[in-house]
Design a protein around this motif. Structure first.
Motif, PDB file in Angstrom:
ATOM      1  N   LEU A  85     113.637   5.645  63.194  1.00  0.00           N
ATOM      2  CA  LEU A  85     112.954   5.023  61.782  1.00  0.00           C
ATOM      3  C   LEU A  85     113.406   3.524  61.675  1.00  0.00           C
ATOM      4  N   ASP A  86     112.548   2.806  61.997  1.00  0.00           N
ATOM      5  CA  ASP A  86     112.755   1.385  61.649  1.00  0.00           C
ATOM      6  C   ASP A  86     112.729   1.076  60.177  1.00  0.00           C
ATOM      7  N   ILE A  87     113.783   0.778  59.593  1.00  0.00           N
ATOM      8  CA  ILE A  87     113.983   1.016  58.061  1.00  0.00           C
ATOM      9  C   ILE A  87     113.404  -0.095  57.313  1.00  0.00           C
ATOM     10  N   THR A  88     113.245  -1.150  57.968  1.00  0.00           N
ATOM     11  CA  THR A  88     112.942  -2.552  57.173  1.00  0.00           C
ATOM     12  C   THR A  88     111.396  -3.130  57.847  1.00  0.00           C
ATOM     13  N   ALA A  89     111.117  -2.305  58.710  1.00  0.00           N
ATOM     14  CA  ALA A  89     109.498  -2.751  59.373  1.00  0.00           C
ATOM     15  C   ALA A  89     108.397  -2.637  58.014  1.00  0.00           C
ATOM     16  N   SER A  90     108.513  -1.692  57.290  1.00  0.00           N
ATOM     17  CA  SER A  90     107.553  -1.616  56.234  1.00  0.00           C
ATOM     18  C   SER A  90     107.657  -2.809  55.217  1.00  0.00           C
ATOM     19  N   LYS A  91     109.025  -2.651  54.913  1.00  0.00           N
ATOM     20  CA  LYS A  91     109.338  -3.499  53.641  1.00  0.00           C
ATOM     21  C   LYS A  91     109.336  -4.975  53.944  1.00  0.00           C
ATOM     22  N   GLU A  92     109.388  -5.344  55.502  1.00  0.00           N
ATOM     23  CA  GLU A  92     109.140  -6.652  55.841  1.00  0.00           C
ATOM     24  C   GLU A  92     107.645  -6.976  56.151  1.00  0.00           C
ATOM     25  N   SER A  93     106.870  -6.049  56.002  1.00  0.00           N
ATOM     26  CA  SER A  93     105.471  -6.249  56.392  1.00  0.00           C
ATOM     27  C   SER A  93     105.163  -6.507  58.007  1.00  0.00           C
ATOM     28  N   ARG A  94     106.308  -5.942  58.913  1.00  0.00           N
ATOM     29  CA  ARG A  94     106.145  -6.543  60.295  1.00  0.00           C
ATOM     30  C   ARG A  94     105.854  -5.395  60.982  1.00  0.00           C
ATOM     31  N   SER A  95     105.453  -5.620  62.463  1.00  0.00           N
ATOM     32  CA  SER A  95     104.999  -4.639  63.230  1.00  0.00           C
ATOM     33  C   SER A  95     106.660  -4.167  63.944  1.00  0.00           C
ATOM     34  N   PRO A  96     106.405  -2.759  64.486  1.00  0.00           N
ATOM     35  CA  PRO A  96     107.288  -2.275  65.371  1.00  0.00           C
ATOM     36  C   PRO A  96     108.089  -3.069  66.381  1.00  0.00           C
ATOM     37  N   ASN A  97     109.143  -3.076  66.779  1.00  0.00           N
ATOM     38  CA  ASN A  97     109.671  -3.603  67.779  1.00  0.00           C
ATOM     39  C   ASN A  97     109.397  -2.865  69.089  1.00  0.00           C
ATOM     40  N   PHE A  98     108.195  -3.139  69.728  1.00  0.00           N
ATOM     41  CA  PHE A  98     107.571  -2.445  70.674  1.00  0.00           C
ATOM     42  C   PHE A  98     108.500  -2.467  71.991  1.00  0.00           C
ATOM     43  N   LYS A  99     109.134  -3.590  72.357  1.00  0.00           N
ATOM     44  CA  LYS A  99     109.936  -3.865  73.454  1.00  0.00           C
ATOM     45  C   LYS A  99     110.894  -2.871  73.403  1.00  0.00           C
ATOM     46  N   LEU A 100     111.957  -3.053  72.410  1.00  0.00           N
ATOM     47  CA  LEU A 100     112.966  -2.134  72.093  1.00  0.00           C
ATOM     48  C   LEU A 100     112.285  -0.555  72.128  1.00  0.00           C
ATOM     49  N   LEU A 101     111.379  -0.112  71.546  1.00  0.00           N
ATOM     50  CA  LEU A 101     110.960   1.176  71.746  1.00  0.00           C
ATOM     51  C   LEU A 101     110.519   1.635  73.286  1.00  0.00           C
ATOM     52  N   GLU A 102     109.865   0.813  73.976  1.00  0.00           N
ATOM     53  CA  GLU A 102     109.699   0.925  75.234  1.00  0.00           C
ATOM     54  C   GLU A 102     110.858   1.149  76.195  1.00  0.00           C
ATOM     55  N   ASN A 103     112.049   0.545  75.880  1.00  0.00           N
ATOM     56  CA  ASN A 103     113.151   0.615  76.353  1.00  0.00           C
ATOM     57  C   ASN A 103     113.855   1.762  76.109  1.00  0.00           C
ATOM     58  N   ILE A 104     113.896   2.252  74.898  1.00  0.00           N
ATOM     59  CA  ILE A 104     114.316   3.860  74.367  1.00  0.00           C
ATOM     60  C   ILE A 104     113.415   4.898  75.165  1.00  0.00           C
ATOM     61  N   ALA A 105     112.373   4.628  75.162  1.00  0.00           N
ATOM     62  CA  ALA A 105     111.416   5.698  75.749  1.00  0.00           C
ATOM     63  C   ALA A 105     111.502   5.862  77.275  1.00  0.00           C
ATOM     64  N   SER A 106     111.710   4.633  77.973  1.00  0.00           N
ATOM     65  CA  SER A 106     112.194   4.845  79.139  1.00  0.00           C
ATOM     66  C   SER A 106     113.306   5.529  79.542  1.00  0.00           C
ATOM     67  N   GLU A 107     114.377   5.656  78.598  1.00  0.00           N
ATOM     68  CA  GLU A 107     115.769   6.061  78.803  1.00  0.00           C
ATOM     69  C   GLU A 107     115.786   7.657  78.397  1.00  0.00           C
ATOM     70  N   CYS A 108     114.958   8.029  77.399  1.00  0.00           N
ATOM     71  CA  CYS A 108     115.179   9.319  76.678  1.00  0.00           C
ATOM     72  C   CYS A 108     114.419  10.472  77.400  1.00  0.00           C
ATOM     73  N   PHE A 109     115.239  11.400  77.615  1.00  0.00           N
ATOM     74  CA  PHE A 109     114.776  12.750  78.473  1.00  0.00           C
ATOM     75  C   PHE A 109     114.033  13.584  77.458  1.00  0.00           C
ATOM     76  N   MET A 110     114.022  13.746  76.051  1.00  0.00           N
ATOM     77  CA  MET A 110     113.597  14.555  75.264  1.00  0.00           C
ATOM     78  C   MET A 110     112.414  14.013  74.315  1.00  0.00           C
ATOM     79  N   PRO A 111     111.734  15.147  73.479  1.00  0.00           N
ATOM     80  CA  PRO A 111     110.523  14.494  72.763  1.00  0.00           C
ATOM     81  C   PRO A 111     111.065  13.415  71.693  1.00  0.00           C
ATOM     82  N   LEU A 112     110.048  12.458  71.559  1.00  0.00           N
ATOM     83  CA  LEU A 112     110.437  11.379  70.522  1.00  0.00           C
ATOM     84  C   LEU A 112     109.506  11.127  69.279  1.00  0.00           C
TER      85      LEU A 112
END
Length: 255
Positions: A52-79
């Motif tokens: 959960l990005d805890i400040t994205a909605s508060k700051e009215s900004r989009s998710p950090n897609f690049k970081l999330l892409e890196n997370i998904a590429s490393e992760c073996f379990m459902p996300l």
């Protein structure tokens, strides 16, 4: 027929590029790098992870897609991911990156058509309705959006029912007042809402021991449990240590 095993889900908070942990949605403490944390949870073979990005909605900004892409590429379990998801295009990007579920909180208020749109394309199982709540001085409970900063009118029970009619596949119910306290879940609220729903409820906020997990499942009727502090700290008021409860211990308390 045997009952499905209760999922125990680390709920990890993103602030910028870092993982943090909050207490009552404030007092953020740095935990570490999300990628390294994912690698540890891979080795510990956890059921699934929620980011959960805890400040994205508060700051009215989009998710950090690049970081999330890196997370998904490393992760073996459902996300699952939540935070700053305002449009179907945002959601599509999250799924294309490799996440299996989206967690919708603030957008359920600002864009009421979003959940039905997602459900129509990806199915109910891909959408988690998120409810953050706390009580006022008169002990009346309200739902809060935008990272806990914006009070909304409905009670948690009313909003859970509304999200269910919109088509969510499960509800993530978070007690703001218990977040990061290690004092146990709000069993009374979990029970009240779980009994009113036909979709699974994930209890969140307050877990400090494996016994707390067992209590909220057996006494509160939670279908799954989210954990935060107890899987990123050694113990209360001690240093960071990414960990996960012993599988046999979990089996004992969850049945």
């Amino acid at each position: 027929m045997s009952r499905a095993r209760t999922r125990v889900i680390p709920c990890l908070l993103l602030k910028g590029d870092s993982l943090v942990k909050s207490v009552k949605f404030k007092d953020y403490r740095y935990i570490g790098d999300p990628i390294n944390t994912v690698r540890i949870f891979n080795e510990l073979e956890v059921d699934e992870l929620v980011f959960l990005d805890i400040t994205a909605s508060k700051e009215s900004r989009s998710p950090n897609f690049k970081l999330l892409e890196n997370i998904a590429s490393e992760c073996f379990m459902p996300l699952a991911y939540g935070g700053g998801l305002r449009t179907l295009s945002d959601v599509r990007t999250i799924f294309n990156i490799g996440f299996e579920k989206v967690v919708i909180n603030s957008a359920a208020f600002s864009n009421p058509d979003l959940i039905p749109e997602i459900v129509e394309i990806y199915g109910s199982q891909a959408v988690v309705g998120s409810i953050d709540y706390k009580s006022n001085i008169f002990k009346r409970f309200h739902v809060y959006s935008n990272g806990g900063s914006k009070k909304q009118d409905p009670s948690p029970k009313e909003w859970a029912s509304h999200l269910e009619t919109k088509g969510v596949g499960e509800i993530l119910l978070t007690s703001i007042e218990r977040d990061g306290t290690w004092n146990g879940y709000d069993i009374k609220m979990v029970k009240e809402i779980s009994q009113s729903l036909s979709v699974p409820l994930i209890a969140n906020g307050g877990a400090g021991t494996v016994e707390h997990l067992g209590e909220v499942v057996k006494m509160g009727g939670a279908s799954a449990v989210a954990v935060g502090s107890m899987v990123v700290y050694q113990k209360k008021d001690m240093g960071v240590l990414v960990n996960f409860p012993d599988k046999n211990k979990l089996k004992d308390v969850l049945g």
